[in-house]
Scaffold this active site. Structure first.
Site, PDB file in Angstrom:
ATOM      1  N   GLU A 285      20.470  -1.555 -33.753  1.00 39.80           N
ATOM      2  CA  GLU A 285      19.298  -0.907 -34.265  1.00 39.80           C
ATOM      3  C   GLU A 285      18.477  -1.578 -35.949  1.00 39.80           C
ATOM      4  OE1 GLU A 285      17.092   0.154 -33.966  1.00 39.80           O
ATOM      5  OE2 GLU A 285      15.748   0.944 -35.035  1.00 39.80           O
TER       6      GLU A 285
ATOM      7  N   LYS B 170      15.713  -4.272 -36.010  1.00 37.17           N
ATOM      8  CA  LYS B 170      14.358  -4.027 -37.407  1.00 37.17           C
ATOM      9  C   LYS B 170      14.309  -4.915 -37.711  1.00 37.17           C
ATOM     10  CE  LYS B 170      13.170  -0.600 -37.081  1.00 37.17           C
ATOM     11  NZ  LYS B 170      13.364   0.350 -36.222  1.00 37.17           N
TER      12      LYS B 170
ATOM     13  N   ARG C  47      -1.748  -0.020 -32.772  1.00 39.54           N
ATOM     14  CA  ARG C  47      -1.829  -0.138 -31.499  1.00 39.54           C
ATOM     15  C   ARG C  47      -1.968  -1.582 -30.603  1.00 39.54           C
ATOM     16  NH1 ARG C  47      -1.210   4.254 -28.517  1.00 39.54           N
ATOM     17  NH2 ARG C  47      -2.271   3.174 -26.502  1.00 39.54           N
TER      18      ARG C  47
ATOM     19  N   ASN D  31      -8.031   0.551 -22.858  1.00 40.86           N
ATOM     20  CA  ASN D  31      -6.813   0.131 -22.616  1.00 40.86           C
ATOM     21  C   ASN D  31      -5.765   0.077 -21.318  1.00 40.86           C
ATOM     22  OD1 ASN D  31      -4.103   2.440 -24.184  1.00 40.86           O
ATOM     23  ND2 ASN D  31      -3.673  -0.019 -23.837  1.00 40.86           N
ATOM     24  N   GLY D  32      -5.320  -0.958 -21.741  1.00 42.16           N
ATOM     25  CA  GLY D  32      -3.883  -0.507 -20.148  1.00 42.16           C
ATOM     26  C   GLY D  32      -3.851  -1.698 -19.178  1.00 42.16           C
TER      27      GLY D  32
ATOM     28  N   CYS E 182      -3.193  -1.785 -28.112  1.00 47.80           N
ATOM     29  CA  CYS E 182      -5.021  -1.667 -27.785  1.00 47.80           C
ATOM     30  C   CYS E 182      -5.035  -0.124 -28.720  1.00 47.80           C
ATOM     31  CB  CYS E 182      -5.806  -2.032 -26.304  1.00 47.80           C
ATOM     32  SG  CYS E 182      -5.965  -3.364 -25.733  1.00 47.80           S
TER      33      CYS E 182
ATOM     34  N   HIS F  49      33.743 -13.790 -28.010  1.00 47.26           N
ATOM     35  CA  HIS F  49      34.141 -14.008 -26.849  1.00 47.26           C
ATOM     36  C   HIS F  49      32.341 -15.114 -26.358  1.00 47.26           C
ATOM     37  CE1 HIS F  49      36.963 -12.248 -25.250  1.00 47.26           C
ATOM     38  NE2 HIS F  49      37.294 -11.039 -25.933  1.00 47.26           N
TER      39      HIS F  49
ATOM     40  N   LYS G 183       2.716  -0.750 -31.584  1.00 45.81           N
ATOM     41  CA  LYS G 183       3.890   0.466 -31.330  1.00 45.81           C
ATOM     42  C   LYS G 183       3.958   0.582 -30.397  1.00 45.81           C
ATOM     43  CE  LYS G 183       4.766   3.585 -34.586  1.00 45.81           C
ATOM     44  NZ  LYS G 183       6.254   3.430 -34.399  1.00 45.81           N
TER      45      LYS G 183
ATOM     46  N   TRP H   7      -4.476  -5.737 -28.023  1.00 49.43           N
ATOM     47  CA  TRP H   7      -3.293  -6.153 -28.238  1.00 49.43           C
ATOM     48  C   TRP H   7      -4.048  -6.969 -27.085  1.00 49.43           C
ATOM     49  CZ3 TRP H   7       0.830  -7.289 -24.755  1.00 49.43           C
ATOM     50  CH2 TRP H   7       1.929  -7.542 -25.984  1.00 49.43           C
TER      51      TRP H   7
ATOM     52  N   GLU I  16      12.319  -8.035 -36.119  1.00 49.38           N
ATOM     53  CA  GLU I  16      10.841  -7.559 -35.498  1.00 49.38           C
ATOM     54  C   GLU I  16       9.869  -7.781 -36.401  1.00 49.38           C
ATOM     55  OE1 GLU I  16       9.986  -3.856 -33.765  1.00 49.38           O
ATOM     56  OE2 GLU I  16      11.408  -2.589 -34.934  1.00 49.38           O
TER      57      GLU I  16
HETATM   58  C1  G6P Z   1       7.769  -0.622 -29.243  1.00 48.06           C
HETATM   59  C2  G6P Z   1       8.052  -0.135 -30.489  1.00 48.06           C
HETATM   60  C3  G6P Z   1       9.444   0.721 -31.001  1.00 48.06           C
HETATM   61  C4  G6P Z   1      10.124   1.766 -30.004  1.00 48.06           C
HETATM   62  C5  G6P Z   1       9.347   1.100 -28.545  1.00 48.06           C
HETATM   63  C6  G6P Z   1       9.630   2.325 -27.748  1.00 48.06           C
HETATM   64  O1  G6P Z   1       8.644  -1.681 -29.302  1.00 48.06           O
HETATM   65  O2  G6P Z   1       7.797  -1.216 -31.828  1.00 48.06           O
HETATM   66  O3  G6P Z   1       9.408   1.483 -32.151  1.00 48.06           O
HETATM   67  O4  G6P Z   1      10.586   1.842 -30.006  1.00 48.06           O
HETATM   68  O5  G6P Z   1       8.316   0.429 -28.441  1.00 48.06           O
HETATM   69  O6  G6P Z   1       8.501   3.200 -27.859  1.00 48.06           O
HETATM   70  P1  G6P Z   1       8.512   4.859 -27.304  1.00 48.06           P
HETATM   71  O7  G6P Z   1       7.307   5.039 -28.136  1.00 48.06           O
HETATM   72  O8  G6P Z   1       8.576   4.801 -25.967  1.00 48.06           O
HETATM   73  O9  G6P Z   1       9.546   5.544 -28.359  1.00 48.06           O
END
Ligand code: G6P
Length: 612
Positions: free
Chosen positions: A485, A489, A27, A102-103, A2, A508, A607, A76, A492
Site C-alpha cells: 500500500e 501511494k 472521477r 459515463n461508462g 467520468c 530473488h 477514483k 476521463w 500514484e
Molecule cells: C482506484 C482508486 C483506489 C481504489 C481502487 C479500487 O484505483 O484510485 O484508491 O483502491 O480504485 O476502488 P474501490 O472503489 O473498489 O475501492
C-alpha cells in the site's frame, strides 16, 4: 471514471453544474463540458480540454450561460484522446438529442457503422456520440417518445452507461438511463438533480433516488418519474443521505488527501461503533449469522487497488485467528479465472465506491456460482452494496482524493472485526483473548492521532525523497501487505517508480537493482519477523541503499541500521498495519506536494474505475 451532473429547476443551471462537476473531478479531469437550455431555445454547448477550471473561466463561472436546465460532464478518456471535440456533451447532427455519458459502449463500432449507413456523421471518436445518435435515430424512427427511444437504444447497446440526455422537443426535461455505472437522482422543492455521486448534489439536497440497472428516469422541475425497460412506470423509494455537506469540502486543509488522512481516527471510531456495543461485535446490520460463519471453510477476498491491499493484510489476520483458509484475489483476475469455487465458501468483495467494474463483475460471478457474498463497502446504495448478499458498511464518509486513505483504513478495521467475529462464532478464540483483541482495536483511533501529531518529522524526511527516481518497500507478513500500500501511494501521487517486495524475496531479483543511494523503506512491526527483516535491511544497506524504517516504539535498535526511523505506538502486531500505513500515507503526500503535483488528482488516474 467520468462524472456527470444534471439540473432542472428555476435557478440558473450552469453554476450548479460547474459546482457539481467540481465535486466529481476526482472521477476524471482531462476535459469538461456543459449544455444548458434557456426555455425553448436550443441548448448552448460549451466544452474544452483540460481541467474544469478552464471551462469555469470560459463561462465566467457559469454566469455567462443562461438557462435553468442542463447537463454537464468531466471526462476521463477511454475512446478518443482528451480534446474539445471528444469532450461531452455530444449531440445529434441537428441538435435534437444532446447527452453526457459515463461508462463504455462495447459494441459502439458496430452501432456507429449502422448509423453511418443511415446517414449519420460523426465528429468525435467517442462511444458516447454513438449512444446519443442511436437515441436520436430511434426517436425519429418511432413515436417521437423519449422513453421509448432510450429503451430501444438500451436494448441495442452492450456495455455500461450512466447516460443523461436532453431532447429539443422537451425543454426543462432531462432523461437518464443506467446500466452498471453509478448514478443517483436528487430531488428538492421545484428542483431535480442527477449526478454520478452524492457529493455533487449534497449542497442542494439530501433526498435521493437510486436508479437501478436497465432503468430510465425522466426529470422535470421537482418531479422524477421512473420507467423499466418496457417503458412502464415504476416506483422507487426516496432515501435520505446522512453525510453532511461539509464532509465533501476541504474544511481548512490544503488538500482533500491531507484532510482525509486526518479524518482517520474519527471515521475508524465510527466504523467500530457501528458494530460494537457493550464490548461485543454485533453483526445484525451485516446480516451474517454465527451459524453461517461456522459453516464456512474458505474465504476469497476479492478487490482492486488499495482495497486489494486491505485483503492482503486481512488474510494474515483471519488465518491467524481462525482455521479458515483465505485466498486474496485481484478482481480483474478472479472474474476470468476458470476455477470451481468451494461450496462452503464466502466471497468478500472490498470496495470504497461499490462501483469498481471488475469487483462488481467478480461479485456477480460468485453469485452465479451459488457462493455466498459479503461486501465491505463505503458508498451506501452503490451497485456492490445492493447486489451483495451481506453488506458491512464502512463509515468513512465521502472520500474525494483519488488516492484512498481513510476508506482504506476503515476497510482494514472492518476486516479485523469480521475476523474477530468469525473466531468467536467458530469457537476458535477464548473470551479473554477476544476481549483483549477488541480492546486493542478500540485503541487504534487514538494511536493514529499520536502519529499525526508528529507529522512534521515525516515532512522533513519526505523532503529528502523529492528527487529520487526509485524506491523499494520491504516487509514480511502484514508488514509486506502494508509495504504494498505504501508503494502504491508513493507511485500514484508522486510518479516515483516504486516496488514493494516481500523482504525474503529480495535475493530473488530486486537486490540486483540496489545501488548507491537507492531508497529502501522497510516496515518492521511483526515481532516474530523483526530479526529476519533487519537482515534484509543490512543486506541492501551494505550494497549502498539508504534505509528507513517504520517500526513499533521500543525497537530503538533499528537506528543501528536505518538512517531514519519512524515509531508507531505499541499495538498487538495483528493490527499494526492500521498504524504503520499512516506514516507511509504522509510521506507520499509530502513528496507529492514537494514536487508540486496535484496530489488530489494524479495524472491518468480516476477514483472510481467503472470500466474494465
Ligand atoms: C482506484 C482508486 C483506489 C481504489 C481502487 C479500487 O484505483 O484510485 O484508491 O483502491 O480504485 O476502488 P474501490 O472503489 O473498489 O475501492
Amino acid at each position: 471514471m467520468c462524472g456527470i451532473v444534471g439540473f432542472t429547476g428555476t435557478k440558473q443551471a450552469a453554476p450548479i453544474l460547474l459546482d457539481g462537476l467540481s465535486k466529481l473531478e476526482y472521477r476524471g479531469y482531462d476535459s469538461a463540458g456543459i449544455a444548458v437550455r434557456d426555455g425553448e431555445k436550443p441548448a448552448e454547448v460549451i466544452k474544452e480540454k483540460g481541467k474544469l477550471k478552464v471551462l469555469a473561466d470560459m463561462t465566467n463561472q457559469g454566469k455567462a450561460v443562461k438557462g435553468t436546465c442542463g447537463i454537464g460532464h468531466t471526462r476521463w478518456a477511454t475512446h478518443g484522446e482528451p480534446s474539445a471535440v471528444n469532450a461531452h456533451p455530444h449531440s445529434s447532427d441537428d441538435g435534437n438529442v444532446i447527452g453526457v455519458h459515463n461508462g463504455i459502449i462495447e459494441n459502439y463500432q458496430e452501432q456507429r457503422e449502422k448509423l453511418i449507413k443511415k446517414g449519420y456523421e460523426f465528429k468525435s471518436q467517442t462511444d458516447t456520440e454513438v449512444a446519443v445518435k442511436l437515441v436520436d435515430y430511434y426517436y425519429k424512427k418511432y413515436s417521437q417518445d423519449p422513453i421509448e427511444a432510450i429503451a430501444r437504444a438500451m436494448v441495442r447497446i452492450r456495455g455500461s452507461y450512466a447516460l443523461c440526455v436532453m431532447f429539443k422537443d422537451f425543454p426543462g426535461e432531462i432523461y437518464c438511463a443506467r446500466k452498471d455505472s453509478p448514478m443517483i437522482i436528487g430531488i428538492a422543492d421545484g428542483e431535480s438533480y442527477v449526478a454520478s455521486d452524492v457529493p455533487a448534489i449534497l449542497k442542494y439536497t439530501r433526498n435521493v433516488y437510486y436508479i437501478g440497472n436497465m432503468e430510465i428516469a425522466k426529470l422535470e422541475k421537482g418531479n422524477v418519474t421512473f420507467y423499466n425497460i418496457d417503458s412502464e412506470v415504476i416506483e422507487k423509494p426516496l432515501t435520505e443521505i446522512k453525510w453532511d455537506a461539509e464532509s465533501a469540502e476541504k474544511g481548512g486543509y490544503e488538500h482533500f488527501m491531507l484532510k482525509e488522512i486526518h479524518e482517520q481516527p474519527k471515521v475508524i471510531r465510527d466504523t467500530i461503533n457501528s458494530v460494537v456495543t457493550d464490548g461485543k461485535v454485533h453483526f445484525d446490520s451485516v446480516n451474517l449469522t454465527d451459524d453461517e460463519m461456522k459453516s464456512i471453510d474458505q474465504i476469497y477476498i476479492v478487490a482492486c487497488g488499495s482495497a486489494y491491499h486491505v485483503g492482503m493484510d486481512l488474510q494474515y489476520v483471519i488465518e491467524s485467528l481462525t482455521s479458515l483458509q483465505v485466498r486474496v484475489e485481484l478482481a480483474s483476475e478472479f472474474r476470468y479465472r476458470d476455477m470451481s469455487l468451494r461450496k462452503n465458501s464466502l466471497v468478500i468483495v472490498i470496495s470504497q465506491s461499490g462501483e469498481t467494474a471488475d469487483t462488481l463483475a467478480a461479485l456477480r460471478m460468485a453469485k452465479d456460482n451459488g457462493v455466498k457474498t459479503l461486501g465491505i463497502v463505503n458508498v451506501v446504495g452503490s451497485s456492490i452494496a445492493r447486489e451483495a448478499d451481506n453488506v458491512f458498511y464502512t463509515l468513512a464518509g465521502p472520500e474525494i482524493s483519488v488516492a484512498t486513505t481513510k476508506a482504506y483504513s476503515c476497510q482494514l478495521v472492518a476486516g479485523y472485526l469480521l475476523a474477530l467475529q468469525f473466531a468467536k462464532a467458530r469457537e476458535e478464540i477464548t473470551d479473554e483473548h477476544y476481549n483483549e483483541l477488541l480492546a486493542e482495536i478500540n485503541t487504534i483511533p487514538e494511536k493514529i492521532e499520536k502519529i499525526l501529531e508528529n507529522k512534521e518529522r515525516l515532512q522533513w524526511y519526505s523532503n529528502k525523497l523529492i528527487n529520487i527516481t526509485d524506491a523499494f518497500f520491504i516487509g514480511r507478513g502484514i508488514d509486506y501487505a502494508i509495504g504494498l500500500e505504501g508503494s502504491l501511494k508513493l507511485k500514484e501521487i508522486s510518479y516515483i517508480h516504486s516496488e514493494a517486495y516481500a523482504a525474503g524475496e529480495l535475493k530473488h531479483g530486486p537486490i540486483s537493482l540496489i545501488e548507491d543511494g537507492t531508497i529502501v523503506l522497510s516496515v518492521v512491526t511483526q515481532t516474530k519477523l523483526i530479526e529476519k527483516t533487519i537482515s534484509n535491511m543490512v543486506e541492501v544497506k551494505s550494497r549502498g541503499a539508504k534505509v528507513m524504517a517504520v517500526t513499533t516504539a521500543g525497537n530503538y535498535f533499528l537506528e543501528d541500521t536505518a538512517e531514519f526511523v519512524c515509531y508507531i505506538p505499541q499495538i498487538e502486531p495483528l493490527f499494526a498495519g492500521s498504524l504503520s500505513v499512516v506514516p507511509l500515507q504522509l510521506i507520499s503526500y509530502y513528496v507529492s506536494i514537494g514536487k508540486g503535483f496535484d496530489v488530489d488528482k494524479p495524472r491518468n488516474l480516476a477514483k472510481s474505475v467503472t470500466v474494465e
